[in-house]
Design an enzyme around this catalytic site. Sequence first.
Site, PDB file in Angstrom:
ATOM      1  N   HIS A  37       0.835  -1.207   0.000  1.00  0.00           N
ATOM      2  CA  HIS A  37       0.000   0.000   0.000  1.00  0.00           C
ATOM      3  C   HIS A  37       0.874   1.263   0.000  1.00  0.00           C
ATOM      4  O   HIS A  37       0.601   2.220  -0.727  1.00  0.00           O
ATOM      5  CB  HIS A  37      -0.885   0.048   1.253  1.00  0.00           C
ATOM      6  CG  HIS A  37      -1.880  -1.069   1.359  1.00  0.00           C
ATOM      7  ND1 HIS A  37      -1.787  -2.062   2.307  1.00  0.00           N
ATOM      8  CD2 HIS A  37      -3.001  -1.350   0.650  1.00  0.00           C
ATOM      9  CE1 HIS A  37      -2.799  -2.900   2.178  1.00  0.00           C
ATOM     10  NE2 HIS A  37      -3.554  -2.489   1.176  1.00  0.00           N
ATOM     11  N   GLN A  61     -18.455  -5.482  -1.522  1.00  0.00           N
ATOM     12  CA  GLN A  61     -17.617  -6.317  -2.379  1.00  0.00           C
ATOM     13  C   GLN A  61     -17.289  -7.670  -1.758  1.00  0.00           C
ATOM     14  O   GLN A  61     -16.549  -8.463  -2.344  1.00  0.00           O
ATOM     15  CB  GLN A  61     -16.338  -5.585  -2.770  1.00  0.00           C
ATOM     16  CG  GLN A  61     -15.317  -5.419  -1.656  1.00  0.00           C
ATOM     17  CD  GLN A  61     -14.166  -4.549  -2.101  1.00  0.00           C
ATOM     18  OE1 GLN A  61     -14.328  -3.363  -2.359  1.00  0.00           O
ATOM     19  NE2 GLN A  61     -12.977  -5.129  -2.203  1.00  0.00           N
ATOM     20  N   MET A 184       2.660  -9.385  -0.753  1.00  0.00           N
ATOM     21  CA  MET A 184       2.124  -8.784   0.478  1.00  0.00           C
ATOM     22  C   MET A 184       0.619  -8.645   0.355  1.00  0.00           C
ATOM     23  O   MET A 184       0.105  -8.260  -0.701  1.00  0.00           O
ATOM     24  CB  MET A 184       2.755  -7.423   0.711  1.00  0.00           C
ATOM     25  CG  MET A 184       4.176  -7.530   1.153  1.00  0.00           C
ATOM     26  SD  MET A 184       4.792  -5.944   1.702  1.00  0.00           S
ATOM     27  CE  MET A 184       6.498  -6.389   2.002  1.00  0.00           C
TER      28      MET A 184
END
Length: 280
Positions: A37, A61, A184
């Site tokens: 991120h 979602q 990750m």
Amino acid sequence: MRIINHICDMQRWSEAQRVAGKKIAFVPTMGYLHEGHLSLVLKGKKQGDVVVVSIFVNPMQFNQQSDFDKYPRKDEQDRRMLEEVGTDVLFYPTAPEIYPEGFQTAVEVSKVADPLCGAFRPEHFRGVATVVAKLFNIVKPHVAVFGQKDFQQCVVIQQMVKDLNFDLEILPMPTIRESDGLAMSSRNARLSPAERHTSLSIARALNHAQEMVTEGERRAEIILKTVQEILTREGGVRVEYASLCHPETLEEVTQLSGPTLLAIAAWVGEVRLIDNRVLQ
Ligand code: AMP
């Protein structure tokens, strides 16, 4: 770093930036942040004058309530990490703020949302496209940065931006991996040490497929057979799909004749992991 919880405050802030001639970069996330991120935030900082990060675990979602409930959350640490990399604004709304009572609109991208994850999580990309469209209208970015770890998501969002004429640029960024190759993911936190070890077979399969192509193999069936074998060799991995497809249309290929996406989704214990590599 400013923390904004309400849509109207976020829109007002972004409008002021635009009036002042500032370029807004945006990174949407679901939190439980890691270096993957942060690489997007750093890219955003380079591309824009100001960078906004959103943290919102989007109920729309998730196919299963239990998956949504189990999604890891670590607000304090997320805030610290975002502050450290120089985020200007954290947009952190509640679910009722994003989906107030009476909400009844959805964005549905067809074709590119149908295969791969779309085939196994039927409403998933409808939820993703809807929330991202809303976030674009709230944050009003000039550029939005997405990770190619979620390759199909990038393709779906690019299609939506093109089809609905969103006036912004999408920047796809490469997957950041642990030193042993595991992509990750916030979900990695849910793996036991043994499962963490087992999940390395995914990166191994992706790398081996590239080696096969480098050595001249072009038949999708042969590559996928080896991929399946590597994934399941040690047990503990349930393959949801392993697919070779065109990196833009996401249509399946039988014979490789250019860059081809190898996309994998696999369950390790209770954790669903996805990873991919564009084979060259
Ligand atoms: P998420 O919080 O999982 O919804 O992810 C938010 C953004 O971070 C998405 O654009 C993801 O594709 C991206 N992302 C997640 N993991 C990685 C990674 N390992 N490397 C690069 N980007 C990532």
